[in-house]
Design a protein around this motif. Structure first.
Motif, PDB file in Angstrom:
ATOM      1  N   MET A   1       0.809  -1.293   0.143  1.00 39.51           N
ATOM      2  CA  MET A   1      -0.027  -0.009   0.392  1.00 39.51           C
ATOM      3  C   MET A   1       1.321   1.383   0.079  1.00 39.51           C
ATOM      4  SD  MET A   1      -3.128  -0.957   2.171  1.00 39.51           S
ATOM      5  CE  MET A   1      -2.841  -1.740   3.190  1.00 39.51           C
ATOM      6  N   GLY A   2       0.725   2.073  -0.424  1.00 43.36           N
ATOM      7  CA  GLY A   2       1.949   3.192  -1.432  1.00 43.36           C
ATOM      8  C   GLY A   2       1.078   4.435  -0.219  1.00 43.36           C
ATOM      9  N   THR A   3       0.723   5.596  -1.094  1.00 38.54           N
ATOM     10  CA  THR A   3       0.541   7.159  -0.285  1.00 38.54           C
ATOM     11  C   THR A   3      -0.497   7.697   0.167  1.00 38.54           C
ATOM     12  OG1 THR A   3       3.005   7.856  -1.109  1.00 38.54           O
ATOM     13  CG2 THR A   3       1.135   9.237  -0.228  1.00 38.54           C
ATOM     14  N   ARG A   4      -1.358   6.494  -1.166  1.00 41.64           N
ATOM     15  CA  ARG A   4      -2.840   7.304  -1.804  1.00 41.64           C
ATOM     16  C   ARG A   4      -3.402   6.223   0.091  1.00 41.64           C
ATOM     17  NH1 ARG A   4      -4.930   6.549  -6.855  1.00 41.64           N
ATOM     18  NH2 ARG A   4      -3.695   7.767  -7.436  1.00 41.64           N
ATOM     19  N   HIS A   5      -2.589   4.708  -0.206  1.00 39.89           N
ATOM     20  CA  HIS A   5      -4.136   4.225   1.321  1.00 39.89           C
ATOM     21  C   HIS A   5      -3.387   4.402   2.257  1.00 39.89           C
ATOM     22  CE1 HIS A   5      -4.633   1.091  -2.221  1.00 39.89           C
ATOM     23  NE2 HIS A   5      -5.188   1.193  -1.556  1.00 39.89           N
ATOM     24  N   ARG A   6      -1.919   5.513   2.461  1.00 39.52           N
ATOM     25  CA  ARG A   6      -1.568   5.743   4.162  1.00 39.52           C
ATOM     26  C   ARG A   6      -2.461   7.445   4.365  1.00 39.52           C
ATOM     27  NH1 ARG A   6       1.437   2.533   6.561  1.00 39.52           N
ATOM     28  NH2 ARG A   6       3.046   1.515   5.449  1.00 39.52           N
ATOM     29  N   ALA A   7      -2.377   8.171   2.972  1.00 44.01           N
ATOM     30  CA  ALA A   7      -3.135   9.211   3.445  1.00 44.01           C
ATOM     31  C   ALA A   7      -4.564   9.698   3.411  1.00 44.01           C
ATOM     32  CB  ALA A   7      -3.154  10.083   1.874  1.00 44.01           C
ATOM     33  N   GLY A   8      -5.507   7.981   2.824  1.00 38.10           N
ATOM     34  CA  GLY A   8      -6.983   7.067   3.050  1.00 38.10           C
ATOM     35  C   GLY A   8      -6.996   7.035   4.461  1.00 38.10           C
ATOM     36  N   LEU A   9      -6.362   6.711   5.231  1.00 35.46           N
ATOM     37  CA  LEU A   9      -6.070   5.731   6.443  1.00 35.46           C
ATOM     38  C   LEU A   9      -5.965   7.449   7.298  1.00 35.46           C
ATOM     39  CD1 LEU A   9      -6.967   3.178   8.290  1.00 35.46           C
ATOM     40  CD2 LEU A   9      -4.022   3.271   7.923  1.00 35.46           C
ATOM     41  N   GLY A  10      -5.170   7.882   7.542  1.00 33.49           N
ATOM     42  CA  GLY A  10      -5.034   8.736   7.298  1.00 33.49           C
ATOM     43  C   GLY A  10      -6.026   9.841   8.291  1.00 33.49           C
TER      44      GLY A  10
ATOM     45  N   GLY B   1      -9.883   4.628  11.199  1.00 36.39           N
ATOM     46  CA  GLY B   1      -8.406   4.232  11.390  1.00 36.39           C
ATOM     47  C   GLY B   1      -8.138   3.052  10.712  1.00 36.39           C
ATOM     48  N   VAL B   2      -9.819   2.139  10.342  1.00 40.21           N
ATOM     49  CA  VAL B   2      -9.828   0.801  10.055  1.00 40.21           C
ATOM     50  C   VAL B   2     -10.182   0.781   8.526  1.00 40.21           C
ATOM     51  CG1 VAL B   2     -11.222  -0.884  10.041  1.00 40.21           C
ATOM     52  CG2 VAL B   2     -10.735   0.408  12.417  1.00 40.21           C
ATOM     53  N   LEU B   3      -8.963   0.117   8.475  1.00 38.03           N
ATOM     54  CA  LEU B   3      -9.211  -0.113   6.370  1.00 38.03           C
ATOM     55  C   LEU B   3      -9.982  -0.917   6.099  1.00 38.03           C
ATOM     56  CD1 LEU B   3      -8.028   1.091   3.877  1.00 38.03           C
ATOM     57  CD2 LEU B   3      -6.042  -0.088   4.103  1.00 38.03           C
ATOM     58  N   ILE B   4     -10.755  -1.250   4.914  1.00 42.63           N
ATOM     59  CA  ILE B   4     -11.432  -2.792   4.648  1.00 42.63           C
ATOM     60  C   ILE B   4     -10.878  -2.515   3.537  1.00 42.63           C
ATOM     61  CG2 ILE B   4     -13.149  -3.573   4.189  1.00 42.63           C
ATOM     62  CD1 ILE B   4     -14.633  -1.577   6.789  1.00 42.63           C
ATOM     63  N   ARG B   5     -10.459  -3.586   2.673  1.00 41.81           N
ATOM     64  CA  ARG B   5     -10.053  -3.792   1.562  1.00 41.81           C
ATOM     65  C   ARG B   5     -10.852  -4.871   0.166  1.00 41.81           C
ATOM     66  NH1 ARG B   5      -3.682  -4.612   0.024  1.00 41.81           N
ATOM     67  NH2 ARG B   5      -4.850  -3.443  -1.420  1.00 41.81           N
ATOM     68  N   ARG B   6     -10.218  -4.993  -0.700  1.00 40.48           N
ATOM     69  CA  ARG B   6     -10.706  -5.721  -1.778  1.00 40.48           C
ATOM     70  C   ARG B   6     -12.017  -5.803  -1.515  1.00 40.48           C
ATOM     71  NH1 ARG B   6      -6.106  -7.764  -3.205  1.00 40.48           N
ATOM     72  NH2 ARG B   6      -4.722  -7.774  -1.580  1.00 40.48           N
ATOM     73  N   LEU B   7     -13.139  -4.572  -1.647  1.00 38.29           N
ATOM     74  CA  LEU B   7     -14.374  -4.296  -1.990  1.00 38.29           C
ATOM     75  C   LEU B   7     -15.246  -4.676  -3.354  1.00 38.29           C
ATOM     76  CD1 LEU B   7     -14.790  -1.059   0.774  1.00 38.29           C
ATOM     77  CD2 LEU B   7     -15.215  -3.736   1.458  1.00 38.29           C
ATOM     78  N   ASP B   8     -16.428  -4.895  -3.672  1.00 38.88           N
ATOM     79  CA  ASP B   8     -16.382  -5.427  -4.461  1.00 38.88           C
ATOM     80  C   ASP B   8     -18.047  -3.715  -4.612  1.00 38.88           C
ATOM     81  OD1 ASP B   8     -18.716  -6.230  -3.698  1.00 38.88           O
ATOM     82  OD2 ASP B   8     -18.507  -8.360  -4.474  1.00 38.88           O
ATOM     83  N   ARG B   9     -18.452  -3.789  -6.106  1.00 38.45           N
ATOM     84  CA  ARG B   9     -19.447  -2.633  -5.748  1.00 38.45           C
ATOM     85  C   ARG B   9     -19.780  -2.824  -4.976  1.00 38.45           C
ATOM     86  NH1 ARG B   9     -24.064  -1.581 -10.652  1.00 38.45           N
ATOM     87  NH2 ARG B   9     -23.803   0.960 -10.619  1.00 38.45           N
ATOM     88  N   GLN B  10     -20.712  -4.336  -4.401  1.00 33.07           N
ATOM     89  CA  GLN B  10     -21.878  -3.972  -3.837  1.00 33.07           C
ATOM     90  C   GLN B  10     -22.145  -3.832  -2.844  1.00 33.07           C
ATOM     91  OE1 GLN B  10     -24.832  -4.773  -5.048  1.00 33.07           O
ATOM     92  NE2 GLN B  10     -26.107  -4.578  -3.067  1.00 33.07           N
ATOM     93  N   ASN B  11     -20.680  -4.897  -2.255  1.00 31.06           N
ATOM     94  CA  ASN B  11     -20.246  -4.263  -1.199  1.00 31.06           C
ATOM     95  C   ASN B  11     -19.597  -2.940  -0.419  1.00 31.06           C
ATOM     96  OD1 ASN B  11     -20.370  -7.197  -0.143  1.00 31.06           O
ATOM     97  ND2 ASN B  11     -18.547  -7.435  -0.326  1.00 31.06           N
ATOM     98  N   LEU B  12     -19.516  -1.994  -1.097  1.00 34.59           N
ATOM     99  CA  LEU B  12     -19.317  -0.809  -1.020  1.00 34.59           C
ATOM    100  C   LEU B  12     -20.052   0.229  -0.817  1.00 34.59           C
ATOM    101  CD1 LEU B  12     -17.088   1.869  -0.772  1.00 34.59           C
ATOM    102  CD2 LEU B  12     -17.173   1.710  -3.403  1.00 34.59           C
TER     103      LEU B  12
END
Length: 95
Positions: free
Chosen positions: A12-21, A46-57
């Protein structure tokens, strides 16, 4: 602000770190889409949920944003009702 969470994977790069921040420092719900893989993630408190599909999001956002039906209002506290109506402007973040 970028998150200093040491449990974040190296993938996970800057985009994810910024979003979580953003989610750590505000009451924002942050949707993050990986530029490289297109994987959708959501961050809240401060909780990151990954690998969401369209319906779960959609379902997660609906749970967070759409107010409950009037018959469900009886199950929430007066403070929650006030917050949902925008009556409280300053939210203290729990420690």
């Amino acid at each position: 602000p970028l998150s200093n969470n040491l449990e974040m994977g190296k993938d996970m790069g800057t985009r994810h770190r910024a979003g979580l921040g953003m989610s750590e420092n505000s009451d924002a719900i942050v949707v993050i889409v990986s530029e490289e893989t297109g994987i959708i993630s959501m961050a809240k408190n401060g909780v990151l949920i990954r690998r969401l599909d369209r319906q779960n999001l959609f379902n997660l956002l609906q749970e967070e944003i759409v107010p409950p039906a009037e018959d469900e209002e009886a199950d929430i506290s007066p403070l929650q009702k006030l917050l949902r109506k925008g009556g409280a402007m300053n939210h203290a973040k729990p420690e």
